[in-house]
Design an enzyme around this catalytic site. Structure first.
Site, short mmCIF file in Angstrom:
data_model
loop_
_atom_site.label_atom_id
_atom_site.label_comp_id
_atom_site.label_asym_id
_atom_site.label_seq_id
_atom_site.Cartn_x
_atom_site.Cartn_y
_atom_site.Cartn_z
N ARG A 47 -12.16 -16.65 -8.24
CA ARG A 47 -12.01 -15.73 -9.31
C ARG A 47 -13.13 -15.74 -10.32
O ARG A 47 -13.57 -14.85 -10.66
CB ARG A 47 -10.73 -15.82 -9.62
CG ARG A 47 -10.23 -14.37 -10.45
CD ARG A 47 -8.80 -14.21 -10.80
NE ARG A 47 -8.02 -14.04 -9.50
CZ ARG A 47 -6.69 -14.02 -9.51
NH1 ARG A 47 -6.05 -14.62 -10.42
NH2 ARG A 47 -6.05 -13.85 -8.31
N LEU A 67 -8.23 -9.97 -12.68
CA LEU A 67 -9.38 -10.65 -13.19
C LEU A 67 -9.02 -11.81 -14.04
O LEU A 67 -7.67 -11.93 -14.57
CB LEU A 67 -9.81 -9.65 -14.32
CG LEU A 67 -10.40 -8.38 -13.73
CD1 LEU A 67 -10.49 -7.14 -14.68
CD2 LEU A 67 -12.10 -8.62 -13.15
N HIS A 94 -2.38 2.69 -14.08
CA HIS A 94 -1.31 2.11 -13.08
C HIS A 94 -0.33 3.14 -12.78
O HIS A 94 0.28 3.97 -13.76
CB HIS A 94 -0.47 0.85 -13.80
CG HIS A 94 0.52 0.25 -12.64
ND1 HIS A 94 0.11 -0.57 -11.43
CD2 HIS A 94 1.71 0.26 -12.63
CE1 HIS A 94 1.08 -0.72 -10.97
NE2 HIS A 94 2.23 -0.52 -11.40
N ASP A 99 -1.92 -10.92 -17.59
CA ASP A 99 -0.91 -10.65 -16.38
C ASP A 99 -1.06 -9.25 -15.96
O ASP A 99 -1.15 -8.18 -16.75
CB ASP A 99 0.35 -10.78 -16.84
CG ASP A 99 0.80 -12.01 -17.49
OD1 ASP A 99 0.47 -13.03 -16.47
OD2 ASP A 99 1.64 -12.36 -18.14
N GLU A 105 -2.14 11.18 -13.40
CA GLU A 105 -3.39 10.10 -13.64
C GLU A 105 -4.41 10.85 -14.11
O GLU A 105 -5.14 10.45 -15.26
CB GLU A 105 -3.28 9.23 -12.46
CG GLU A 105 -2.40 8.48 -12.02
CD GLU A 105 -2.35 7.60 -10.89
OE1 GLU A 105 -3.38 6.90 -11.01
OE2 GLU A 105 -1.69 7.35 -10.05
C1 GAR Z 1 -4.33 4.86 -8.50
O1 GAR Z 1 -2.95 5.34 -8.30
C2 GAR Z 1 -4.25 4.03 -9.48
O2 GAR Z 1 -3.36 4.27 -10.62
C3 GAR Z 1 -3.73 2.60 -9.04
O3 GAR Z 1 -4.56 2.82 -7.73
C4 GAR Z 1 -4.77 4.18 -7.27
C5 GAR Z 1 -6.36 4.41 -7.03
O4 GAR Z 1 -6.72 5.50 -6.78
N1 GAR Z 1 -3.98 1.27 -9.46
C6 GAR Z 1 -3.12 0.55 -9.39
O5 GAR Z 1 -2.11 0.27 -8.63
C7 GAR Z 1 -3.51 -0.63 -10.36
N2 GAR Z 1 -2.64 -1.63 -10.31
P1 GAR Z 1 -8.01 6.08 -6.77
O6 GAR Z 1 -9.03 5.18 -6.46
O7 GAR Z 1 -8.05 7.46 -6.19
O8 GAR Z 1 -8.17 6.38 -8.36
#
Ligand code: GAR
Length: 204
Positions: free
Chosen positions: A68, A96, A112, A146, A177
């Protein structure tokens, strides 16, 4: 607009949140602009979205690095070439390391698909359904060491419907989102987010 915040976006896949940010940044009055999109996955569809918007892309595959720390250092070097000032994680599915997170402290945000601090990690929608929650949603937050933790900048809630499955719930949350991520980036770029302890305070 002069003085726009120079933003790098990190992705791993589809890139629909990246698209929402690209669309917001297409407005010349938006206070940020995306100067590069970096993916750990060469096949990420989001790379095409960036190219279509005329934004430079770069791929740093985690598979090319033994751990990493060396991967994160390569990501950091790649970002350095674009004078990135601020990072948005948009479906970036790598954790990360602490040094990287510390370097970008309060200059790196993530989206998220849950109402954090509930349901960090994977399978958030199914876990929310399994718990029988009545309200779900999404969160934009500053990144801390975290995964899926850190001061919250913006959230949106959606009700659970009787016939929801993980797919329908995810789709309904995704609409939110795409609304809150550009709004949260705008707040950061306009200097309207300050830290009080480990809380993000919004100057509305
Ligand atoms: C989204 O729903 C985002 O919130 C999630 O991955 C998806 C990506 O979609 N992220 C996580 O779960 C982070 N822990 P996208 O590539 O279409 O934006």
């Amino acid at each position: 607009m002069d003085g726009q915040l120079r933003v790098g976006v990190l992705i791993s896949g589809r890139g629909s949140n990246l698209q929402a940010l690209l669309d917001a940044c297409a407005d010349p009055d938006f206070p940020a602009r995306i100067v590069c999109v970096l993916s750990n996955n060469a096949d990420a569809f989001g790379l095409q979205r960036a190219a279509d918007a005329g934004v430079p892309t770069t791929v740093v595959s985690h598979k090319d690095y033994p751990n990493r720390k060396t991967f994160d250092a390569a990501v950091n070097d790649a970002l350095g070439k674009f004078d990135v000032e601020f990072l948005c994680l948009a479906g970036f599915m790598r954790i990360l390391d602490g040094q990287f997170v510390a370097r970008w402290r309060d200059r790196m945000i993530n989206i998220h698909p849950s109402l954090l601090p509930s349901f960090p990690g994977l399978d958030t929608h199914q876990r929310a359904l399994d718990m029988g929650v009545k309200v779900a949603g999404c969160t934009v937050h500053f990144v801390r060491a975290d995964a899926d933790t850190g001061p919250i900048i913006a959230q949106a809630a959606v009700p659970l419907l009787p016939d929801d499955d993980a797919e329908t719930l995810a789709a309904r949350i995704l609409v939110e989102e795409h609304d809150i991520y550009p709004r949260a980036l705008r707040l950061c770029a306009e200097g309207r987010v300050s830290m009080k302890g480990d809380r993000a305070i919004i100057d509305a």
